[in-house]
Design a protein around this motif. Structure first.
Motif, PDB file in Angstrom:
ATOM      1  N   VAL A  35      -9.360 -19.864 -76.321  1.00  0.00           N
ATOM      2  CA  VAL A  35     -10.534 -20.014 -75.386  1.00  0.00           C
ATOM      3  C   VAL A  35     -10.444 -21.019 -74.966  1.00  0.00           C
ATOM      4  O   VAL A  35      -9.712 -22.125 -75.233  1.00  0.00           O
ATOM      5  N   SER A  36     -11.037 -21.157 -73.803  1.00  0.00           N
ATOM      6  CA  SER A  36     -11.490 -22.505 -73.084  1.00  0.00           C
ATOM      7  C   SER A  36     -12.806 -22.250 -72.367  1.00  0.00           C
ATOM      8  O   SER A  36     -12.970 -21.194 -72.012  1.00  0.00           O
ATOM      9  N   PHE A  37     -13.499 -23.447 -72.303  1.00  0.00           N
ATOM     10  CA  PHE A  37     -14.776 -23.294 -71.863  1.00  0.00           C
ATOM     11  C   PHE A  37     -15.403 -24.799 -71.510  1.00  0.00           C
ATOM     12  O   PHE A  37     -14.695 -25.443 -71.938  1.00  0.00           O
ATOM     13  N   HIS A  38     -16.391 -24.660 -70.507  1.00  0.00           N
ATOM     14  CA  HIS A  38     -17.009 -25.996 -70.165  1.00  0.00           C
ATOM     15  C   HIS A  38     -18.467 -25.674 -70.597  1.00  0.00           C
ATOM     16  O   HIS A  38     -19.154 -24.759 -70.349  1.00  0.00           O
ATOM     17  N   GLY A  53     -16.961 -19.597 -70.341  1.00  0.00           N
ATOM     18  CA  GLY A  53     -15.682 -19.808 -70.776  1.00  0.00           C
ATOM     19  C   GLY A  53     -15.014 -18.399 -70.777  1.00  0.00           C
ATOM     20  O   GLY A  53     -15.493 -17.616 -70.079  1.00  0.00           O
ATOM     21  N   VAL A  54     -13.792 -18.596 -71.313  1.00  0.00           N
ATOM     22  CA  VAL A  54     -12.842 -17.241 -71.211  1.00  0.00           C
ATOM     23  C   VAL A  54     -12.075 -17.183 -72.566  1.00  0.00           C
ATOM     24  O   VAL A  54     -11.390 -18.148 -73.075  1.00  0.00           O
ATOM     25  N   LEU A  55     -12.197 -16.161 -73.019  1.00  0.00           N
ATOM     26  CA  LEU A  55     -11.163 -15.802 -74.254  1.00  0.00           C
ATOM     27  C   LEU A  55      -9.926 -15.044 -73.930  1.00  0.00           C
ATOM     28  O   LEU A  55     -10.102 -14.111 -72.882  1.00  0.00           O
ATOM     29  N   TYR A  57      -7.194 -12.661 -75.200  1.00  0.00           N
ATOM     30  CA  TYR A  57      -6.783 -11.940 -76.544  1.00  0.00           C
ATOM     31  C   TYR A  57      -6.173 -10.456 -75.982  1.00  0.00           C
ATOM     32  O   TYR A  57      -6.696  -9.928 -74.819  1.00  0.00           O
ATOM     33  N   GLY A  58      -4.939 -10.555 -76.678  1.00  0.00           N
ATOM     34  CA  GLY A  58      -4.305  -9.219 -76.299  1.00  0.00           C
ATOM     35  C   GLY A  58      -3.674  -8.853 -75.031  1.00  0.00           C
ATOM     36  O   GLY A  58      -3.589  -8.012 -74.375  1.00  0.00           O
ATOM     37  N   GLY A  59      -3.543 -10.039 -74.435  1.00  0.00           N
ATOM     38  CA  GLY A  59      -3.000  -9.910 -73.104  1.00  0.00           C
ATOM     39  C   GLY A  59      -3.936  -9.781 -71.891  1.00  0.00           C
ATOM     40  O   GLY A  59      -3.524  -9.902 -70.538  1.00  0.00           O
ATOM     41  N   ARG A  60      -5.384 -10.020 -72.190  1.00  0.00           N
ATOM     42  CA  ARG A  60      -6.323  -9.909 -71.514  1.00  0.00           C
ATOM     43  C   ARG A  60      -7.283 -10.905 -71.495  1.00  0.00           C
ATOM     44  O   ARG A  60      -7.217 -11.705 -72.346  1.00  0.00           O
ATOM     45  N   THR A  61      -7.878 -11.331 -70.502  1.00  0.00           N
ATOM     46  CA  THR A  61      -8.873 -12.431 -70.294  1.00  0.00           C
ATOM     47  C   THR A  61     -10.237 -11.822 -70.208  1.00  0.00           C
ATOM     48  O   THR A  61     -10.695 -10.838 -69.393  1.00  0.00           O
ATOM     49  N   TYR A  62     -11.240 -12.216 -71.181  1.00  0.00           N
ATOM     50  CA  TYR A  62     -12.688 -11.991 -71.191  1.00  0.00           C
ATOM     51  C   TYR A  62     -13.590 -13.089 -70.700  1.00  0.00           C
ATOM     52  O   TYR A  62     -13.699 -14.023 -71.630  1.00  0.00           O
ATOM     53  N   PRO A  63     -14.225 -13.190 -69.902  1.00  0.00           N
ATOM     54  CA  PRO A  63     -15.305 -14.345 -69.694  1.00  0.00           C
ATOM     55  C   PRO A  63     -16.435 -13.914 -70.320  1.00  0.00           C
ATOM     56  O   PRO A  63     -16.986 -13.188 -70.686  1.00  0.00           O
ATOM     57  N   PHE A  64     -17.177 -15.231 -70.777  1.00  0.00           N
ATOM     58  CA  PHE A  64     -18.400 -15.371 -71.752  1.00  0.00           C
ATOM     59  C   PHE A  64     -19.229 -16.533 -71.127  1.00  0.00           C
ATOM     60  O   PHE A  64     -18.729 -17.267 -70.562  1.00  0.00           O
ATOM     61  N   SER A  65     -20.348 -16.289 -71.430  1.00  0.00           N
ATOM     62  CA  SER A  65     -21.389 -17.269 -71.405  1.00  0.00           C
ATOM     63  C   SER A  65     -21.682 -17.748 -72.886  1.00  0.00           C
ATOM     64  O   SER A  65     -21.475 -17.062 -73.821  1.00  0.00           O
TER      65      SER A  65
END
Length: 168
Positions: A35-38, A53-55, A57-65
């Motif tokens: 993960v990386s986030f601000h 931020g962004v997760l 996982y499994g070769g994909r990126t998943y944005p999150f709050s």
């Protein structure tokens, strides 16, 4: 209240394993993502944290709050975090409420770490750099919400040209 006490006890146990060296990764489980986030935090006794931020996982990126609360903190800080995700078996197990015991003493610029766990057993070990003026030593609760569908890494340009030529 009992559930919160259990989460705090779990966070204490996890924080003690975080301080170990390379051996610390085996008690946390297998590394399954990054993960990386601000985030930003504003506090006056009780505090609020928010960010995105962004997760990976499994070769994909998943944005999150990210949003949450903490107690016993004063000040404002913001910064970037990077970390490893442990025990994530399904993407559905990632969003939710993460509990942590956190401490921060930032004046100008500071570096710290944190270990969080959610109800699904997913753990995140973070290293972060903060700017601002804030002091905090408290249990914290962060809620992670997925924002949209995952993205795959960009394909090779020659693959796109071949695919568009084949479609014609």
């Amino acid at each position: 209240m009992r559930s919160a006490s259990l989460h705090i006890a779990t966070a204490l146990a996890l924080c003690s394993t975080w301080s170990l060296t390379a051996c610390a990764q085996s008690p946390l489980g297998p590394v399954t993502g990054e993960v990386s986030f601000h985030t930003s935090s504003a506090d006056l006794g009780v505090g609020y944290t928010w960010g995105h931020g962004v997760l990976t996982y499994g070769g994909r990126t998943y944005p999150f709050s990210v949003s949450g609360a903490s107690a016993a903190a004063v000040g404002y800080s913001s910064g970037d975090s990077v970390g490893k995700v442990y025990n994530l078996q399904r993407i559905e197990d990632f969003p939710g409420t993460f509990w942590a015991l956190s401490g921060e003493a930032t004046v100008g610029r500071g570096v710290s770490g944190e270990l969080m766990e959610n109800d699904n057993g997913v753990r995140i070990r973070l290293d972060y750099t903060r700017d601002g003026a804030r002091i905090a030593a408290s249990p914290s609760r962060l809620t992670i919400r997925m924002l949209k569908t995952p993205t795959q890494p960009p394909a090779d340009h020659t693959d796109n040209v071949k695919a568009s030529s084949a479609a014609r």
